[in-house]
Design a protein around this motif. Structure first.
Motif, PDB file in Angstrom:
ATOM      1  N   MET A   1       0.811  -1.213   0.000  1.00 54.84           N
ATOM      2  CA  MET A   1       0.000   0.000   0.000  1.00 54.84           C
ATOM      3  C   MET A   1       0.852   1.274   0.000  1.00 54.84           C
ATOM      4  SD  MET A   1      -2.690  -1.530  -0.414  1.00 54.84           S
ATOM      5  CE  MET A   1      -3.863  -0.221  -0.549  1.00 54.84           C
ATOM      6  N   VAL A   2       2.032   1.212   0.589  1.00 54.29           N
ATOM      7  CA  VAL A   2       2.911   2.379   0.563  1.00 54.29           C
ATOM      8  C   VAL A   2       3.379   2.599  -0.881  1.00 54.29           C
ATOM      9  CG1 VAL A   2       4.948   3.454   1.557  1.00 54.29           C
ATOM     10  CG2 VAL A   2       3.668   1.789   2.891  1.00 54.29           C
ATOM     11  N   ASP A   3       3.694   1.504  -1.539  1.00 49.19           N
ATOM     12  CA  ASP A   3       4.126   1.580  -2.928  1.00 49.19           C
ATOM     13  C   ASP A   3       2.994   2.109  -3.810  1.00 49.19           C
ATOM     14  OD1 ASP A   3       6.032   1.051  -5.034  1.00 49.19           O
ATOM     15  OD2 ASP A   3       4.766  -0.637  -5.615  1.00 49.19           O
ATOM     16  N   MET A   4       1.746   1.730  -3.513  1.00 45.23           N
ATOM     17  CA  MET A   4       0.612   2.242  -4.280  1.00 45.23           C
ATOM     18  C   MET A   4       0.464   3.754  -4.090  1.00 45.23           C
ATOM     19  SD  MET A   4      -0.504   0.001  -6.159  1.00 45.23           S
ATOM     20  CE  MET A   4      -1.721   0.981  -6.996  1.00 45.23           C
ATOM     21  N   ALA A   5       0.634   4.198  -2.842  1.00 46.22           N
ATOM     22  CA  ALA A   5       0.564   5.633  -2.580  1.00 46.22           C
ATOM     23  C   ALA A   5       1.650   6.347  -3.380  1.00 46.22           C
ATOM     24  CB  ALA A   5       0.723   5.903  -1.089  1.00 46.22           C
ATOM     25  N   ARG A   6       2.829   5.740  -3.402  1.00 45.80           N
ATOM     26  CA  ARG A   6       3.938   6.314  -4.162  1.00 45.80           C
ATOM     27  C   ARG A   6       3.613   6.359  -5.660  1.00 45.80           C
ATOM     28  NH1 ARG A   6       8.347   6.392  -7.160  1.00 45.80           N
ATOM     29  NH2 ARG A   6       7.314   4.759  -8.304  1.00 45.80           N
ATOM     30  N   PHE A   7       2.977   5.284  -6.137  1.00 46.82           N
ATOM     31  CA  PHE A   7       2.586   5.219  -7.552  1.00 46.82           C
ATOM     32  C   PHE A   7       1.662   6.379  -7.927  1.00 46.82           C
ATOM     33  CE2 PHE A   7      -0.963   3.969 -10.319  1.00 46.82           C
ATOM     34  CZ  PHE A   7      -0.299   3.808 -11.517  1.00 46.82           C
ATOM     35  N   PHE A   8       0.640   6.606  -7.108  1.00 50.10           N
ATOM     36  CA  PHE A   8      -0.301   7.681  -7.424  1.00 50.10           C
ATOM     37  C   PHE A   8       0.367   9.049  -7.316  1.00 50.10           C
ATOM     38  CE2 PHE A   8      -3.618   4.432  -6.588  1.00 50.10           C
ATOM     39  CZ  PHE A   8      -4.263   4.549  -7.811  1.00 50.10           C
ATOM     40  N   MET A   9       1.252   9.191  -6.322  1.00 49.88           N
ATOM     41  CA  MET A   9       1.911  10.472  -6.163  1.00 49.88           C
ATOM     42  C   MET A   9       2.855  10.745  -7.328  1.00 49.88           C
ATOM     43  SD  MET A   9       1.642  13.042  -4.488  1.00 49.88           S
ATOM     44  CE  MET A   9       0.596  12.443  -3.182  1.00 49.88           C
ATOM     45  N   ASP A  10       3.497   9.708  -7.816  1.00 48.37           N
ATOM     46  CA  ASP A  10       4.369   9.845  -8.973  1.00 48.37           C
ATOM     47  C   ASP A  10       3.551  10.354 -10.166  1.00 48.37           C
ATOM     48  OD1 ASP A  10       6.772   9.484 -10.399  1.00 48.37           O
ATOM     49  OD2 ASP A  10       6.040   7.597 -11.213  1.00 48.37           O
ATOM     50  N   PHE A  11       2.366   9.788 -10.309  1.00 52.01           N
ATOM     51  CA  PHE A  11       1.455  10.180 -11.388  1.00 52.01           C
ATOM     52  C   PHE A  11       1.074  11.658 -11.265  1.00 52.01           C
ATOM     53  CE2 PHE A  11      -2.734  10.810 -13.197  1.00 52.01           C
ATOM     54  CZ  PHE A  11      -2.741  10.045 -14.352  1.00 52.01           C
ATOM     55  N   ILE A  12       0.594  12.029 -10.078  1.00 52.48           N
ATOM     56  CA  ILE A  12       0.129  13.397  -9.856  1.00 52.48           C
ATOM     57  C   ILE A  12       1.263  14.400 -10.011  1.00 52.48           C
ATOM     58  CG2 ILE A  12      -0.698  14.974  -8.047  1.00 52.48           C
ATOM     59  CD1 ILE A  12      -2.912  13.311  -9.057  1.00 52.48           C
ATOM     60  N   GLN A  13       2.423  14.023  -9.471  1.00 53.78           N
ATOM     61  CA  GLN A  13       3.564  14.928  -9.508  1.00 53.78           C
ATOM     62  C   GLN A  13       3.958  15.217 -10.957  1.00 53.78           C
ATOM     63  OE1 GLN A  13       7.365  15.964 -10.231  1.00 53.78           O
ATOM     64  NE2 GLN A  13       7.213  13.750 -10.070  1.00 53.78           N
TER      65      GLN A  13
ATOM     66  N   LEU B   1       7.860   9.640   0.038  1.00 53.52           N
ATOM     67  CA  LEU B   1       7.424   8.269  -0.215  1.00 53.52           C
ATOM     68  C   LEU B   1       8.546   7.444  -0.836  1.00 53.52           C
ATOM     69  CD1 LEU B   1       3.836   9.073  -1.461  1.00 53.52           C
ATOM     70  CD2 LEU B   1       4.418   7.848   0.628  1.00 53.52           C
ATOM     71  N   ASP B   2       9.362   8.074  -1.683  1.00 49.91           N
ATOM     72  CA  ASP B   2      10.524   7.384  -2.241  1.00 49.91           C
ATOM     73  C   ASP B   2      11.479   6.967  -1.133  1.00 49.91           C
ATOM     74  OD1 ASP B   2      10.203   7.086  -4.958  1.00 49.91           O
ATOM     75  OD2 ASP B   2      10.919   9.107  -5.441  1.00 49.91           O
TER      76      ASP B   2
ATOM     77  N   LYS C   1      12.086  -1.496   8.554  1.00 51.35           N
ATOM     78  CA  LYS C   1      12.729  -1.563   7.231  1.00 51.35           C
ATOM     79  C   LYS C   1      12.335  -2.855   6.524  1.00 51.35           C
ATOM     80  CE  LYS C   1      15.113   2.259   7.930  1.00 51.35           C
ATOM     81  NZ  LYS C   1      14.010   3.078   8.470  1.00 51.35           N
ATOM     82  N   ARG C   2      11.021  -3.091   6.488  1.00 51.78           N
ATOM     83  CA  ARG C   2      10.497  -4.334   5.936  1.00 51.78           C
ATOM     84  C   ARG C   2       9.266  -3.990   5.107  1.00 51.78           C
ATOM     85  NH1 ARG C   2       6.639  -7.928   7.852  1.00 51.78           N
ATOM     86  NH2 ARG C   2       6.103  -6.548   9.561  1.00 51.78           N
ATOM     87  N   CYS C   3       9.140  -4.646   3.929  1.00 52.57           N
ATOM     88  CA  CYS C   3       7.948  -4.450   3.111  1.00 52.57           C
ATOM     89  C   CYS C   3       7.097  -5.714   3.228  1.00 52.57           C
ATOM     90  CB  CYS C   3       8.332  -4.197   1.655  1.00 52.57           C
ATOM     91  SG  CYS C   3       6.915  -4.117   0.540  1.00 52.57           S
ATOM     92  N   PRO C   4       5.990  -5.645   3.982  1.00 48.67           N
ATOM     93  CA  PRO C   4       5.214  -6.869   4.239  1.00 48.67           C
ATOM     94  C   PRO C   4       4.718  -7.559   2.960  1.00 48.67           C
ATOM     95  CG  PRO C   4       4.433  -5.042   5.605  1.00 48.67           C
ATOM     96  CD  PRO C   4       5.396  -4.465   4.635  1.00 48.67           C
ATOM     97  N   ALA C   5       4.440  -6.782   1.908  1.00 50.73           N
ATOM     98  CA  ALA C   5       3.933  -7.401   0.678  1.00 50.73           C
ATOM     99  C   ALA C   5       5.067  -7.858  -0.243  1.00 50.73           C
ATOM    100  CB  ALA C   5       3.031  -6.418  -0.063  1.00 50.73           C
ATOM    101  N   LYS C   6       6.306  -7.555   0.157  1.00 53.98           N
ATOM    102  CA  LYS C   6       7.497  -7.919  -0.628  1.00 53.98           C
ATOM    103  C   LYS C   6       7.461  -7.344  -2.034  1.00 53.98           C
ATOM    104  CE  LYS C   6       8.249 -12.151   1.968  1.00 53.98           C
ATOM    105  NZ  LYS C   6       8.437 -13.592   1.934  1.00 53.98           N
ATOM    106  N   ARG C   7       7.224  -6.064  -2.131  1.00 56.01           N
ATOM    107  CA  ARG C   7       7.240  -5.416  -3.440  1.00 56.01           C
ATOM    108  C   ARG C   7       8.290  -4.315  -3.539  1.00 56.01           C
ATOM    109  NH1 ARG C   7       2.857  -6.510  -6.886  1.00 56.01           N
ATOM    110  NH2 ARG C   7       3.832  -5.191  -8.439  1.00 56.01           N
ATOM    111  N   CYS C   8       8.707  -3.786  -2.396  1.00 53.69           N
ATOM    112  CA  CYS C   8       9.678  -2.691  -2.438  1.00 53.69           C
ATOM    113  C   CYS C   8      11.086  -3.279  -2.465  1.00 53.69           C
ATOM    114  CB  CYS C   8       9.500  -1.773  -1.230  1.00 53.69           C
ATOM    115  SG  CYS C   8       7.889  -0.983  -1.227  1.00 53.69           S
ATOM    116  N   VAL C   9      11.707  -3.212  -3.629  1.00 51.68           N
ATOM    117  CA  VAL C   9      12.961  -3.908  -3.879  1.00 51.68           C
ATOM    118  C   VAL C   9      14.056  -3.550  -2.874  1.00 51.68           C
ATOM    119  CG1 VAL C   9      14.815  -4.163  -5.575  1.00 51.68           C
ATOM    120  CG2 VAL C   9      12.436  -4.220  -6.314  1.00 51.68           C
TER     121      VAL C   9
END
Lengths: 616, 164
Positions: free
Chosen positions: A460-472, A493-494, A550-558
């Protein structure tokens, strides 16, 4: 074709078309020609189908028709046999001879290509019995998959332009506005402003020149309702524009269309040409003395142009940047003249409302949100496609009954509504009825109708980052809060997804959010914080895991992954080894796999392949 | 030799200039036509070099700052030459949820291209595009005019190797 010059001409033409169709008595083979099906090869299926019918000498008995988007995009290419209502999916050109033999010669459904319900695992023959369709109420989409969008006769046979005829010849502009107000139709672009009220403002603005604009700049990622409407039933949109023009007394209209939608633009242009030929657009429409014409204006790829004042600047050929309101477009819009702007779906509703009356339209829905709404369901859901349900339907019904649930036995995590201005709604609120006010209460917005389902593997943090990247990136830069604020948002968010988050960052996000909400010039900036706020509200623990552990529970943040295999969890199945595109994994039978970090390109293929969560 | 009023540019041939002149002639009387002219001229040349934008400004009788302002605002317009093949990777939400980020990274790494850039041999231009509305096929990649659905980071290179 001679121009239709009276309402009797139009009614006569409809009767004539229906009569000749009944006399021909052919089986219709309706093949979906939406963008999704085109991409999966429907064009070659159509060609082979036509050849095979010719070869088998069946040309007199059946007719192949390429329709607009059927809506069940995940199953393309799609063929529906009409009037038997038999639904075939995922057709390949090589299937066609068998299909023709079974369906058209032996007269029995071709089992292999029938739909299999993901829940009951049973084959279903008829389209109307498939759960995806059974829960829908098609009003805007009443013609989808049933008519050839490139044929105006097909549209007229199904009451096309009959609403416009009524509005032009039997109603006053005040009558039209009154019916629109009774219908309770609210702007389907997302803001939900009552359409009748908007038209009333513009009708009262004194000016000899006024404009009717159609917003087909469908920019929200994950939204394809307007594209599908334009591809399936372009005449419905034009009819709505004619009625709106009559209501406010405008004689010129534009459709502002996304350049990314070539097929929709092509079909709309064809529809405009045909309507002009028939005298349903242009000078003295149907002998009413009223004139109105429409032109398509192609956008050039700027999300902010979906905002009304920006869109008007763009049609004027300038940088599409919003300006403060008032003056509202109903007073000063395109070229400083009174203008109304409505979304594609709003216009597509109008003809039916006028024909059947505002009360008919308001007979379904909730107290404040009337009628039906089209949604584009996508993401981690079985039945991806276009659905139209009455306002007030709960989200759960949309995702599980219509959408068929989450694939691969994964768990549901959230559903995202309203595009970059919207928010993510968790499991606990899935029984919220879809209604402008109720959706806002749980922190999202109705928006234009994009519904993106996310399973447990989504961060979900990555999703928030995705939308913010879009808006920015899409921020036009005119006002400082949006230009600078979205950039700071993205930086924070980055930092968090990059593993460098600090506890103060979450607080900074909250402060920034309230500043932008209060101070940005247009809707884009004012709502920019929504994806962040809604994920913070419901998924705070994920932010905490990123920042504190420092952990990404969904394992998506490389940056937060170790790319190591836990030997205790590894079952030595070898799936990761087979999936790795760069041979970075060593594996032998009965031994746990090992990742060579030197070779690893961090593509996450192994994470996806591993069924045991053994990779960290 | 006849006087040639066109500026010199290595990527724009005489035939192209003739077509550009025609486009400007058609749109000149219409108000607010910069976007349409830029679009059609970009279709002719492939991108919008500064010399071309200046020429358009003169032709339409608008300041070159206006032309540049419009060209730099909209994502459709490019001022850099493109590769032989344009790889458009859909960055819509549905594609993102289904793993387009990984696909993007894989392509970038394999062919050494930045997002929005062109590979050194001008073979591929890599673009991240806004939702293509083909969410039923997510994740989606479009190479020139071919649409590929369900693209994964392990299979994407094989697809791209079909384009020389």
């Amino acid at each position: 074709m001679a121009k239709l010059s009276t309402i009797e001409d139009l009614r006569g033409l409809k009767a004539q078309i229906l009569e000749s169709a009944a006399a021909a008595n052919v089986t219709q083979l309706l093949i979906c020609g939406g963008t999704g099906c085109h991409a999966t090869g429907s064009i070659s299926v159509l060609e082979v189908l036509e050849e095979e019918i010719e070869k088998q000498g069946l040309s007199d008995k059946c007719k192949v028709i390429e329709t607009g988007c059927n809506g069940f995009c995940a199953m393309g290419p799609i063929l529906v046999v009409h009037p038997d209502d038999i639904f075939y999916q995922k057709i390949k050109p090589e299937d066609v001879p068998e299909l023709v033999k079974s369906q058209l010669i032996e007269n029995k459904p071709y089992e292999k290509l029938l739909h299999k319900d993901p829940v009951s695992k049973k084959k279903i023959t008829h389209q109307s019995e498939i759960p995806f369709f059974a829960h829908q109420m098609p009003r805007v989409l009443r013609n989808k998959g049933l008519i050839d969008p490139e044929s105006i006769d097909d549209a007229i046979a199904r009451d096309g332009y009959h609403g416009a005829a009524k509005a032009l010849l039997e109603m006053t502009p005040q009558d039209i506005i009154e019916q629109m107000k009774i219908s309770g139709l609210r702007g389907r672009g997302g803001a939900g402003f009552p359409t009748g009220v908007k038209w009333e403002f513009a009708s009262k603005s004194p000016s000899d020149v006024k404009y009717v604009l159609c917003n087909a700049d469908e920019g929200d990622p994950g939204a394809f309702m307007d594209r599908s409407i334009l591809e399936a039933d372009p005449h419905a949109v034009l009819e709505g524009m004619v009625i709106a023009a009559r209501a406010i007394n405008a004689h010129k209209g534009y459709v502002y269309a996304r350049t990314e939608y070539p097929l929709a633009i092509k079909r709309l242009q064809l529809a405009i040409d045909h309507a002009r030929e028939y005298g349903l657009m242009g000078e003295n429409i149907l002998g009413s003395g009223f004139s109105f014409d429409v032109e398509i204006y192609q956008g050039a790829g700027a999300f902010v142009c979906g905002e009304e004042t920006a869109l008007m600047r763009s049609i004027e050929g300038k940088r599409g940047m919003p300006r403060p309101r008032p003056p509202f477009p109903a007073v000063k819009g395109l070229w400083e003249k009174p203008t109304i702007l409505n979304n594609v779906e709003s216009f597509a509703n109008v003809g039916q409302i006028i024909l059947n009356g505002g009360e008919w339209y308001a007979s379904v829905g909730t107290e404040k949100s009337k009628g039906t709404k089209v949604f584009a369901i996508s993401g981690d859901v079985n039945n991806i496609g276009l659905v139209e349900v009455p306002m007030g339907s709960p989200l759960r019904q949309m995702i599980y009954d219509v959408g068929g649930g989450i694939p691969k036995k994964k768990k549901f995590k959230a559903v995202q509504l309203g595009g970059p201005s919207g928010g993510c709604i968790p499991e606990a609120y899935l029984d919220t009825p879809v209604d402008y006010e109720e959706i806002a209460k749980v922190g999202a917005i109705m928006g234009s109708g994009g519904v993106i389902v996310m399973d447990e593997d989504t961060c979900m943090v990555d999703m928030a980052r995705f939308f913010m990247d879009f808006i920015q990136e899409e921020s036009c830069g005119k006002c400082t809060p949006c230009r600078e604020g979205t950039r700071r948002f993205l930086e924070i968010l980055d930092k968090i997804t990059g593993g460098k988050g600090e506890p103060s960052d979450i607080e900074a996000l909250e402060t920034l959010a309230s500043t932008i909400q209060d101070t940005a010039l247009c809707g884009l900036g004012q709502t920019a914080a929504n994806p962040v706020l809604s994920t913070l509200r419901y998924f705070k623990e994920e932010y905490d895991a990123h920042v504190y552990e420092k952990r990404c529970p969904a394992k998506r943040c490389v940056a937060l992954l170790k790319f190591e295999i836990d030997p205790d969890k590894c079952t030595s199945c070898g799936l990761c080894f087979k999936g790795c595109p760069v041979d970075a994994i060593t594996w032998k039978k009965k031994e746990p796999a090992v990742i060579d970090k030197e070779k690893c390109i961090e593509c996450l293929t192994c994470f996806e392949k591993c069924k045991f969560g053994a990779i960290d | 030799m006849a006087y040639d009023p066109h500026p010199h540019h290595p990527d724009i041939t005489f035939e192209m200039w003739t077509r550009i002149d025609e486009i400007i002639r058609i749109y000149r009387p219409k108000a607010g036509s910069i976007i349409s002219v830029l679009r059609e001229c970009q279709d002719v040349v492939g991108y919008l070099p500064v010399e071309l934008m200046d020429y358009i400004g003169q032709g339409l009788n608008v300041p070159r700052s206006d032309v540049y302002g419009v060209a730099s605002f909209y994502a459709l317009f490019s001022m850099e030459p493109k590769g032989r093949h344009t790889v458009r990777v859909c960055m819509g939400t549905a594609c993102y949820v289904k793993g387009i980020k990984e696909v993007m990274r894989r392509i970038g790494r394999e062919f050494n291209i930045e997002e929005g850039g062109t590979s050194e041999d001008r073979r591929f231009s890599l673009e991240a595009v806004r939702c293509l509305g083909a969410c039923g096929l997510a994740p989606v990649m479009v190479v020139d005019h071919d649409t590929y659905g369900d693209v994964k980071s392990d299979g994407v290179i094989k697809i791209l190797n079909n384009y020389e």
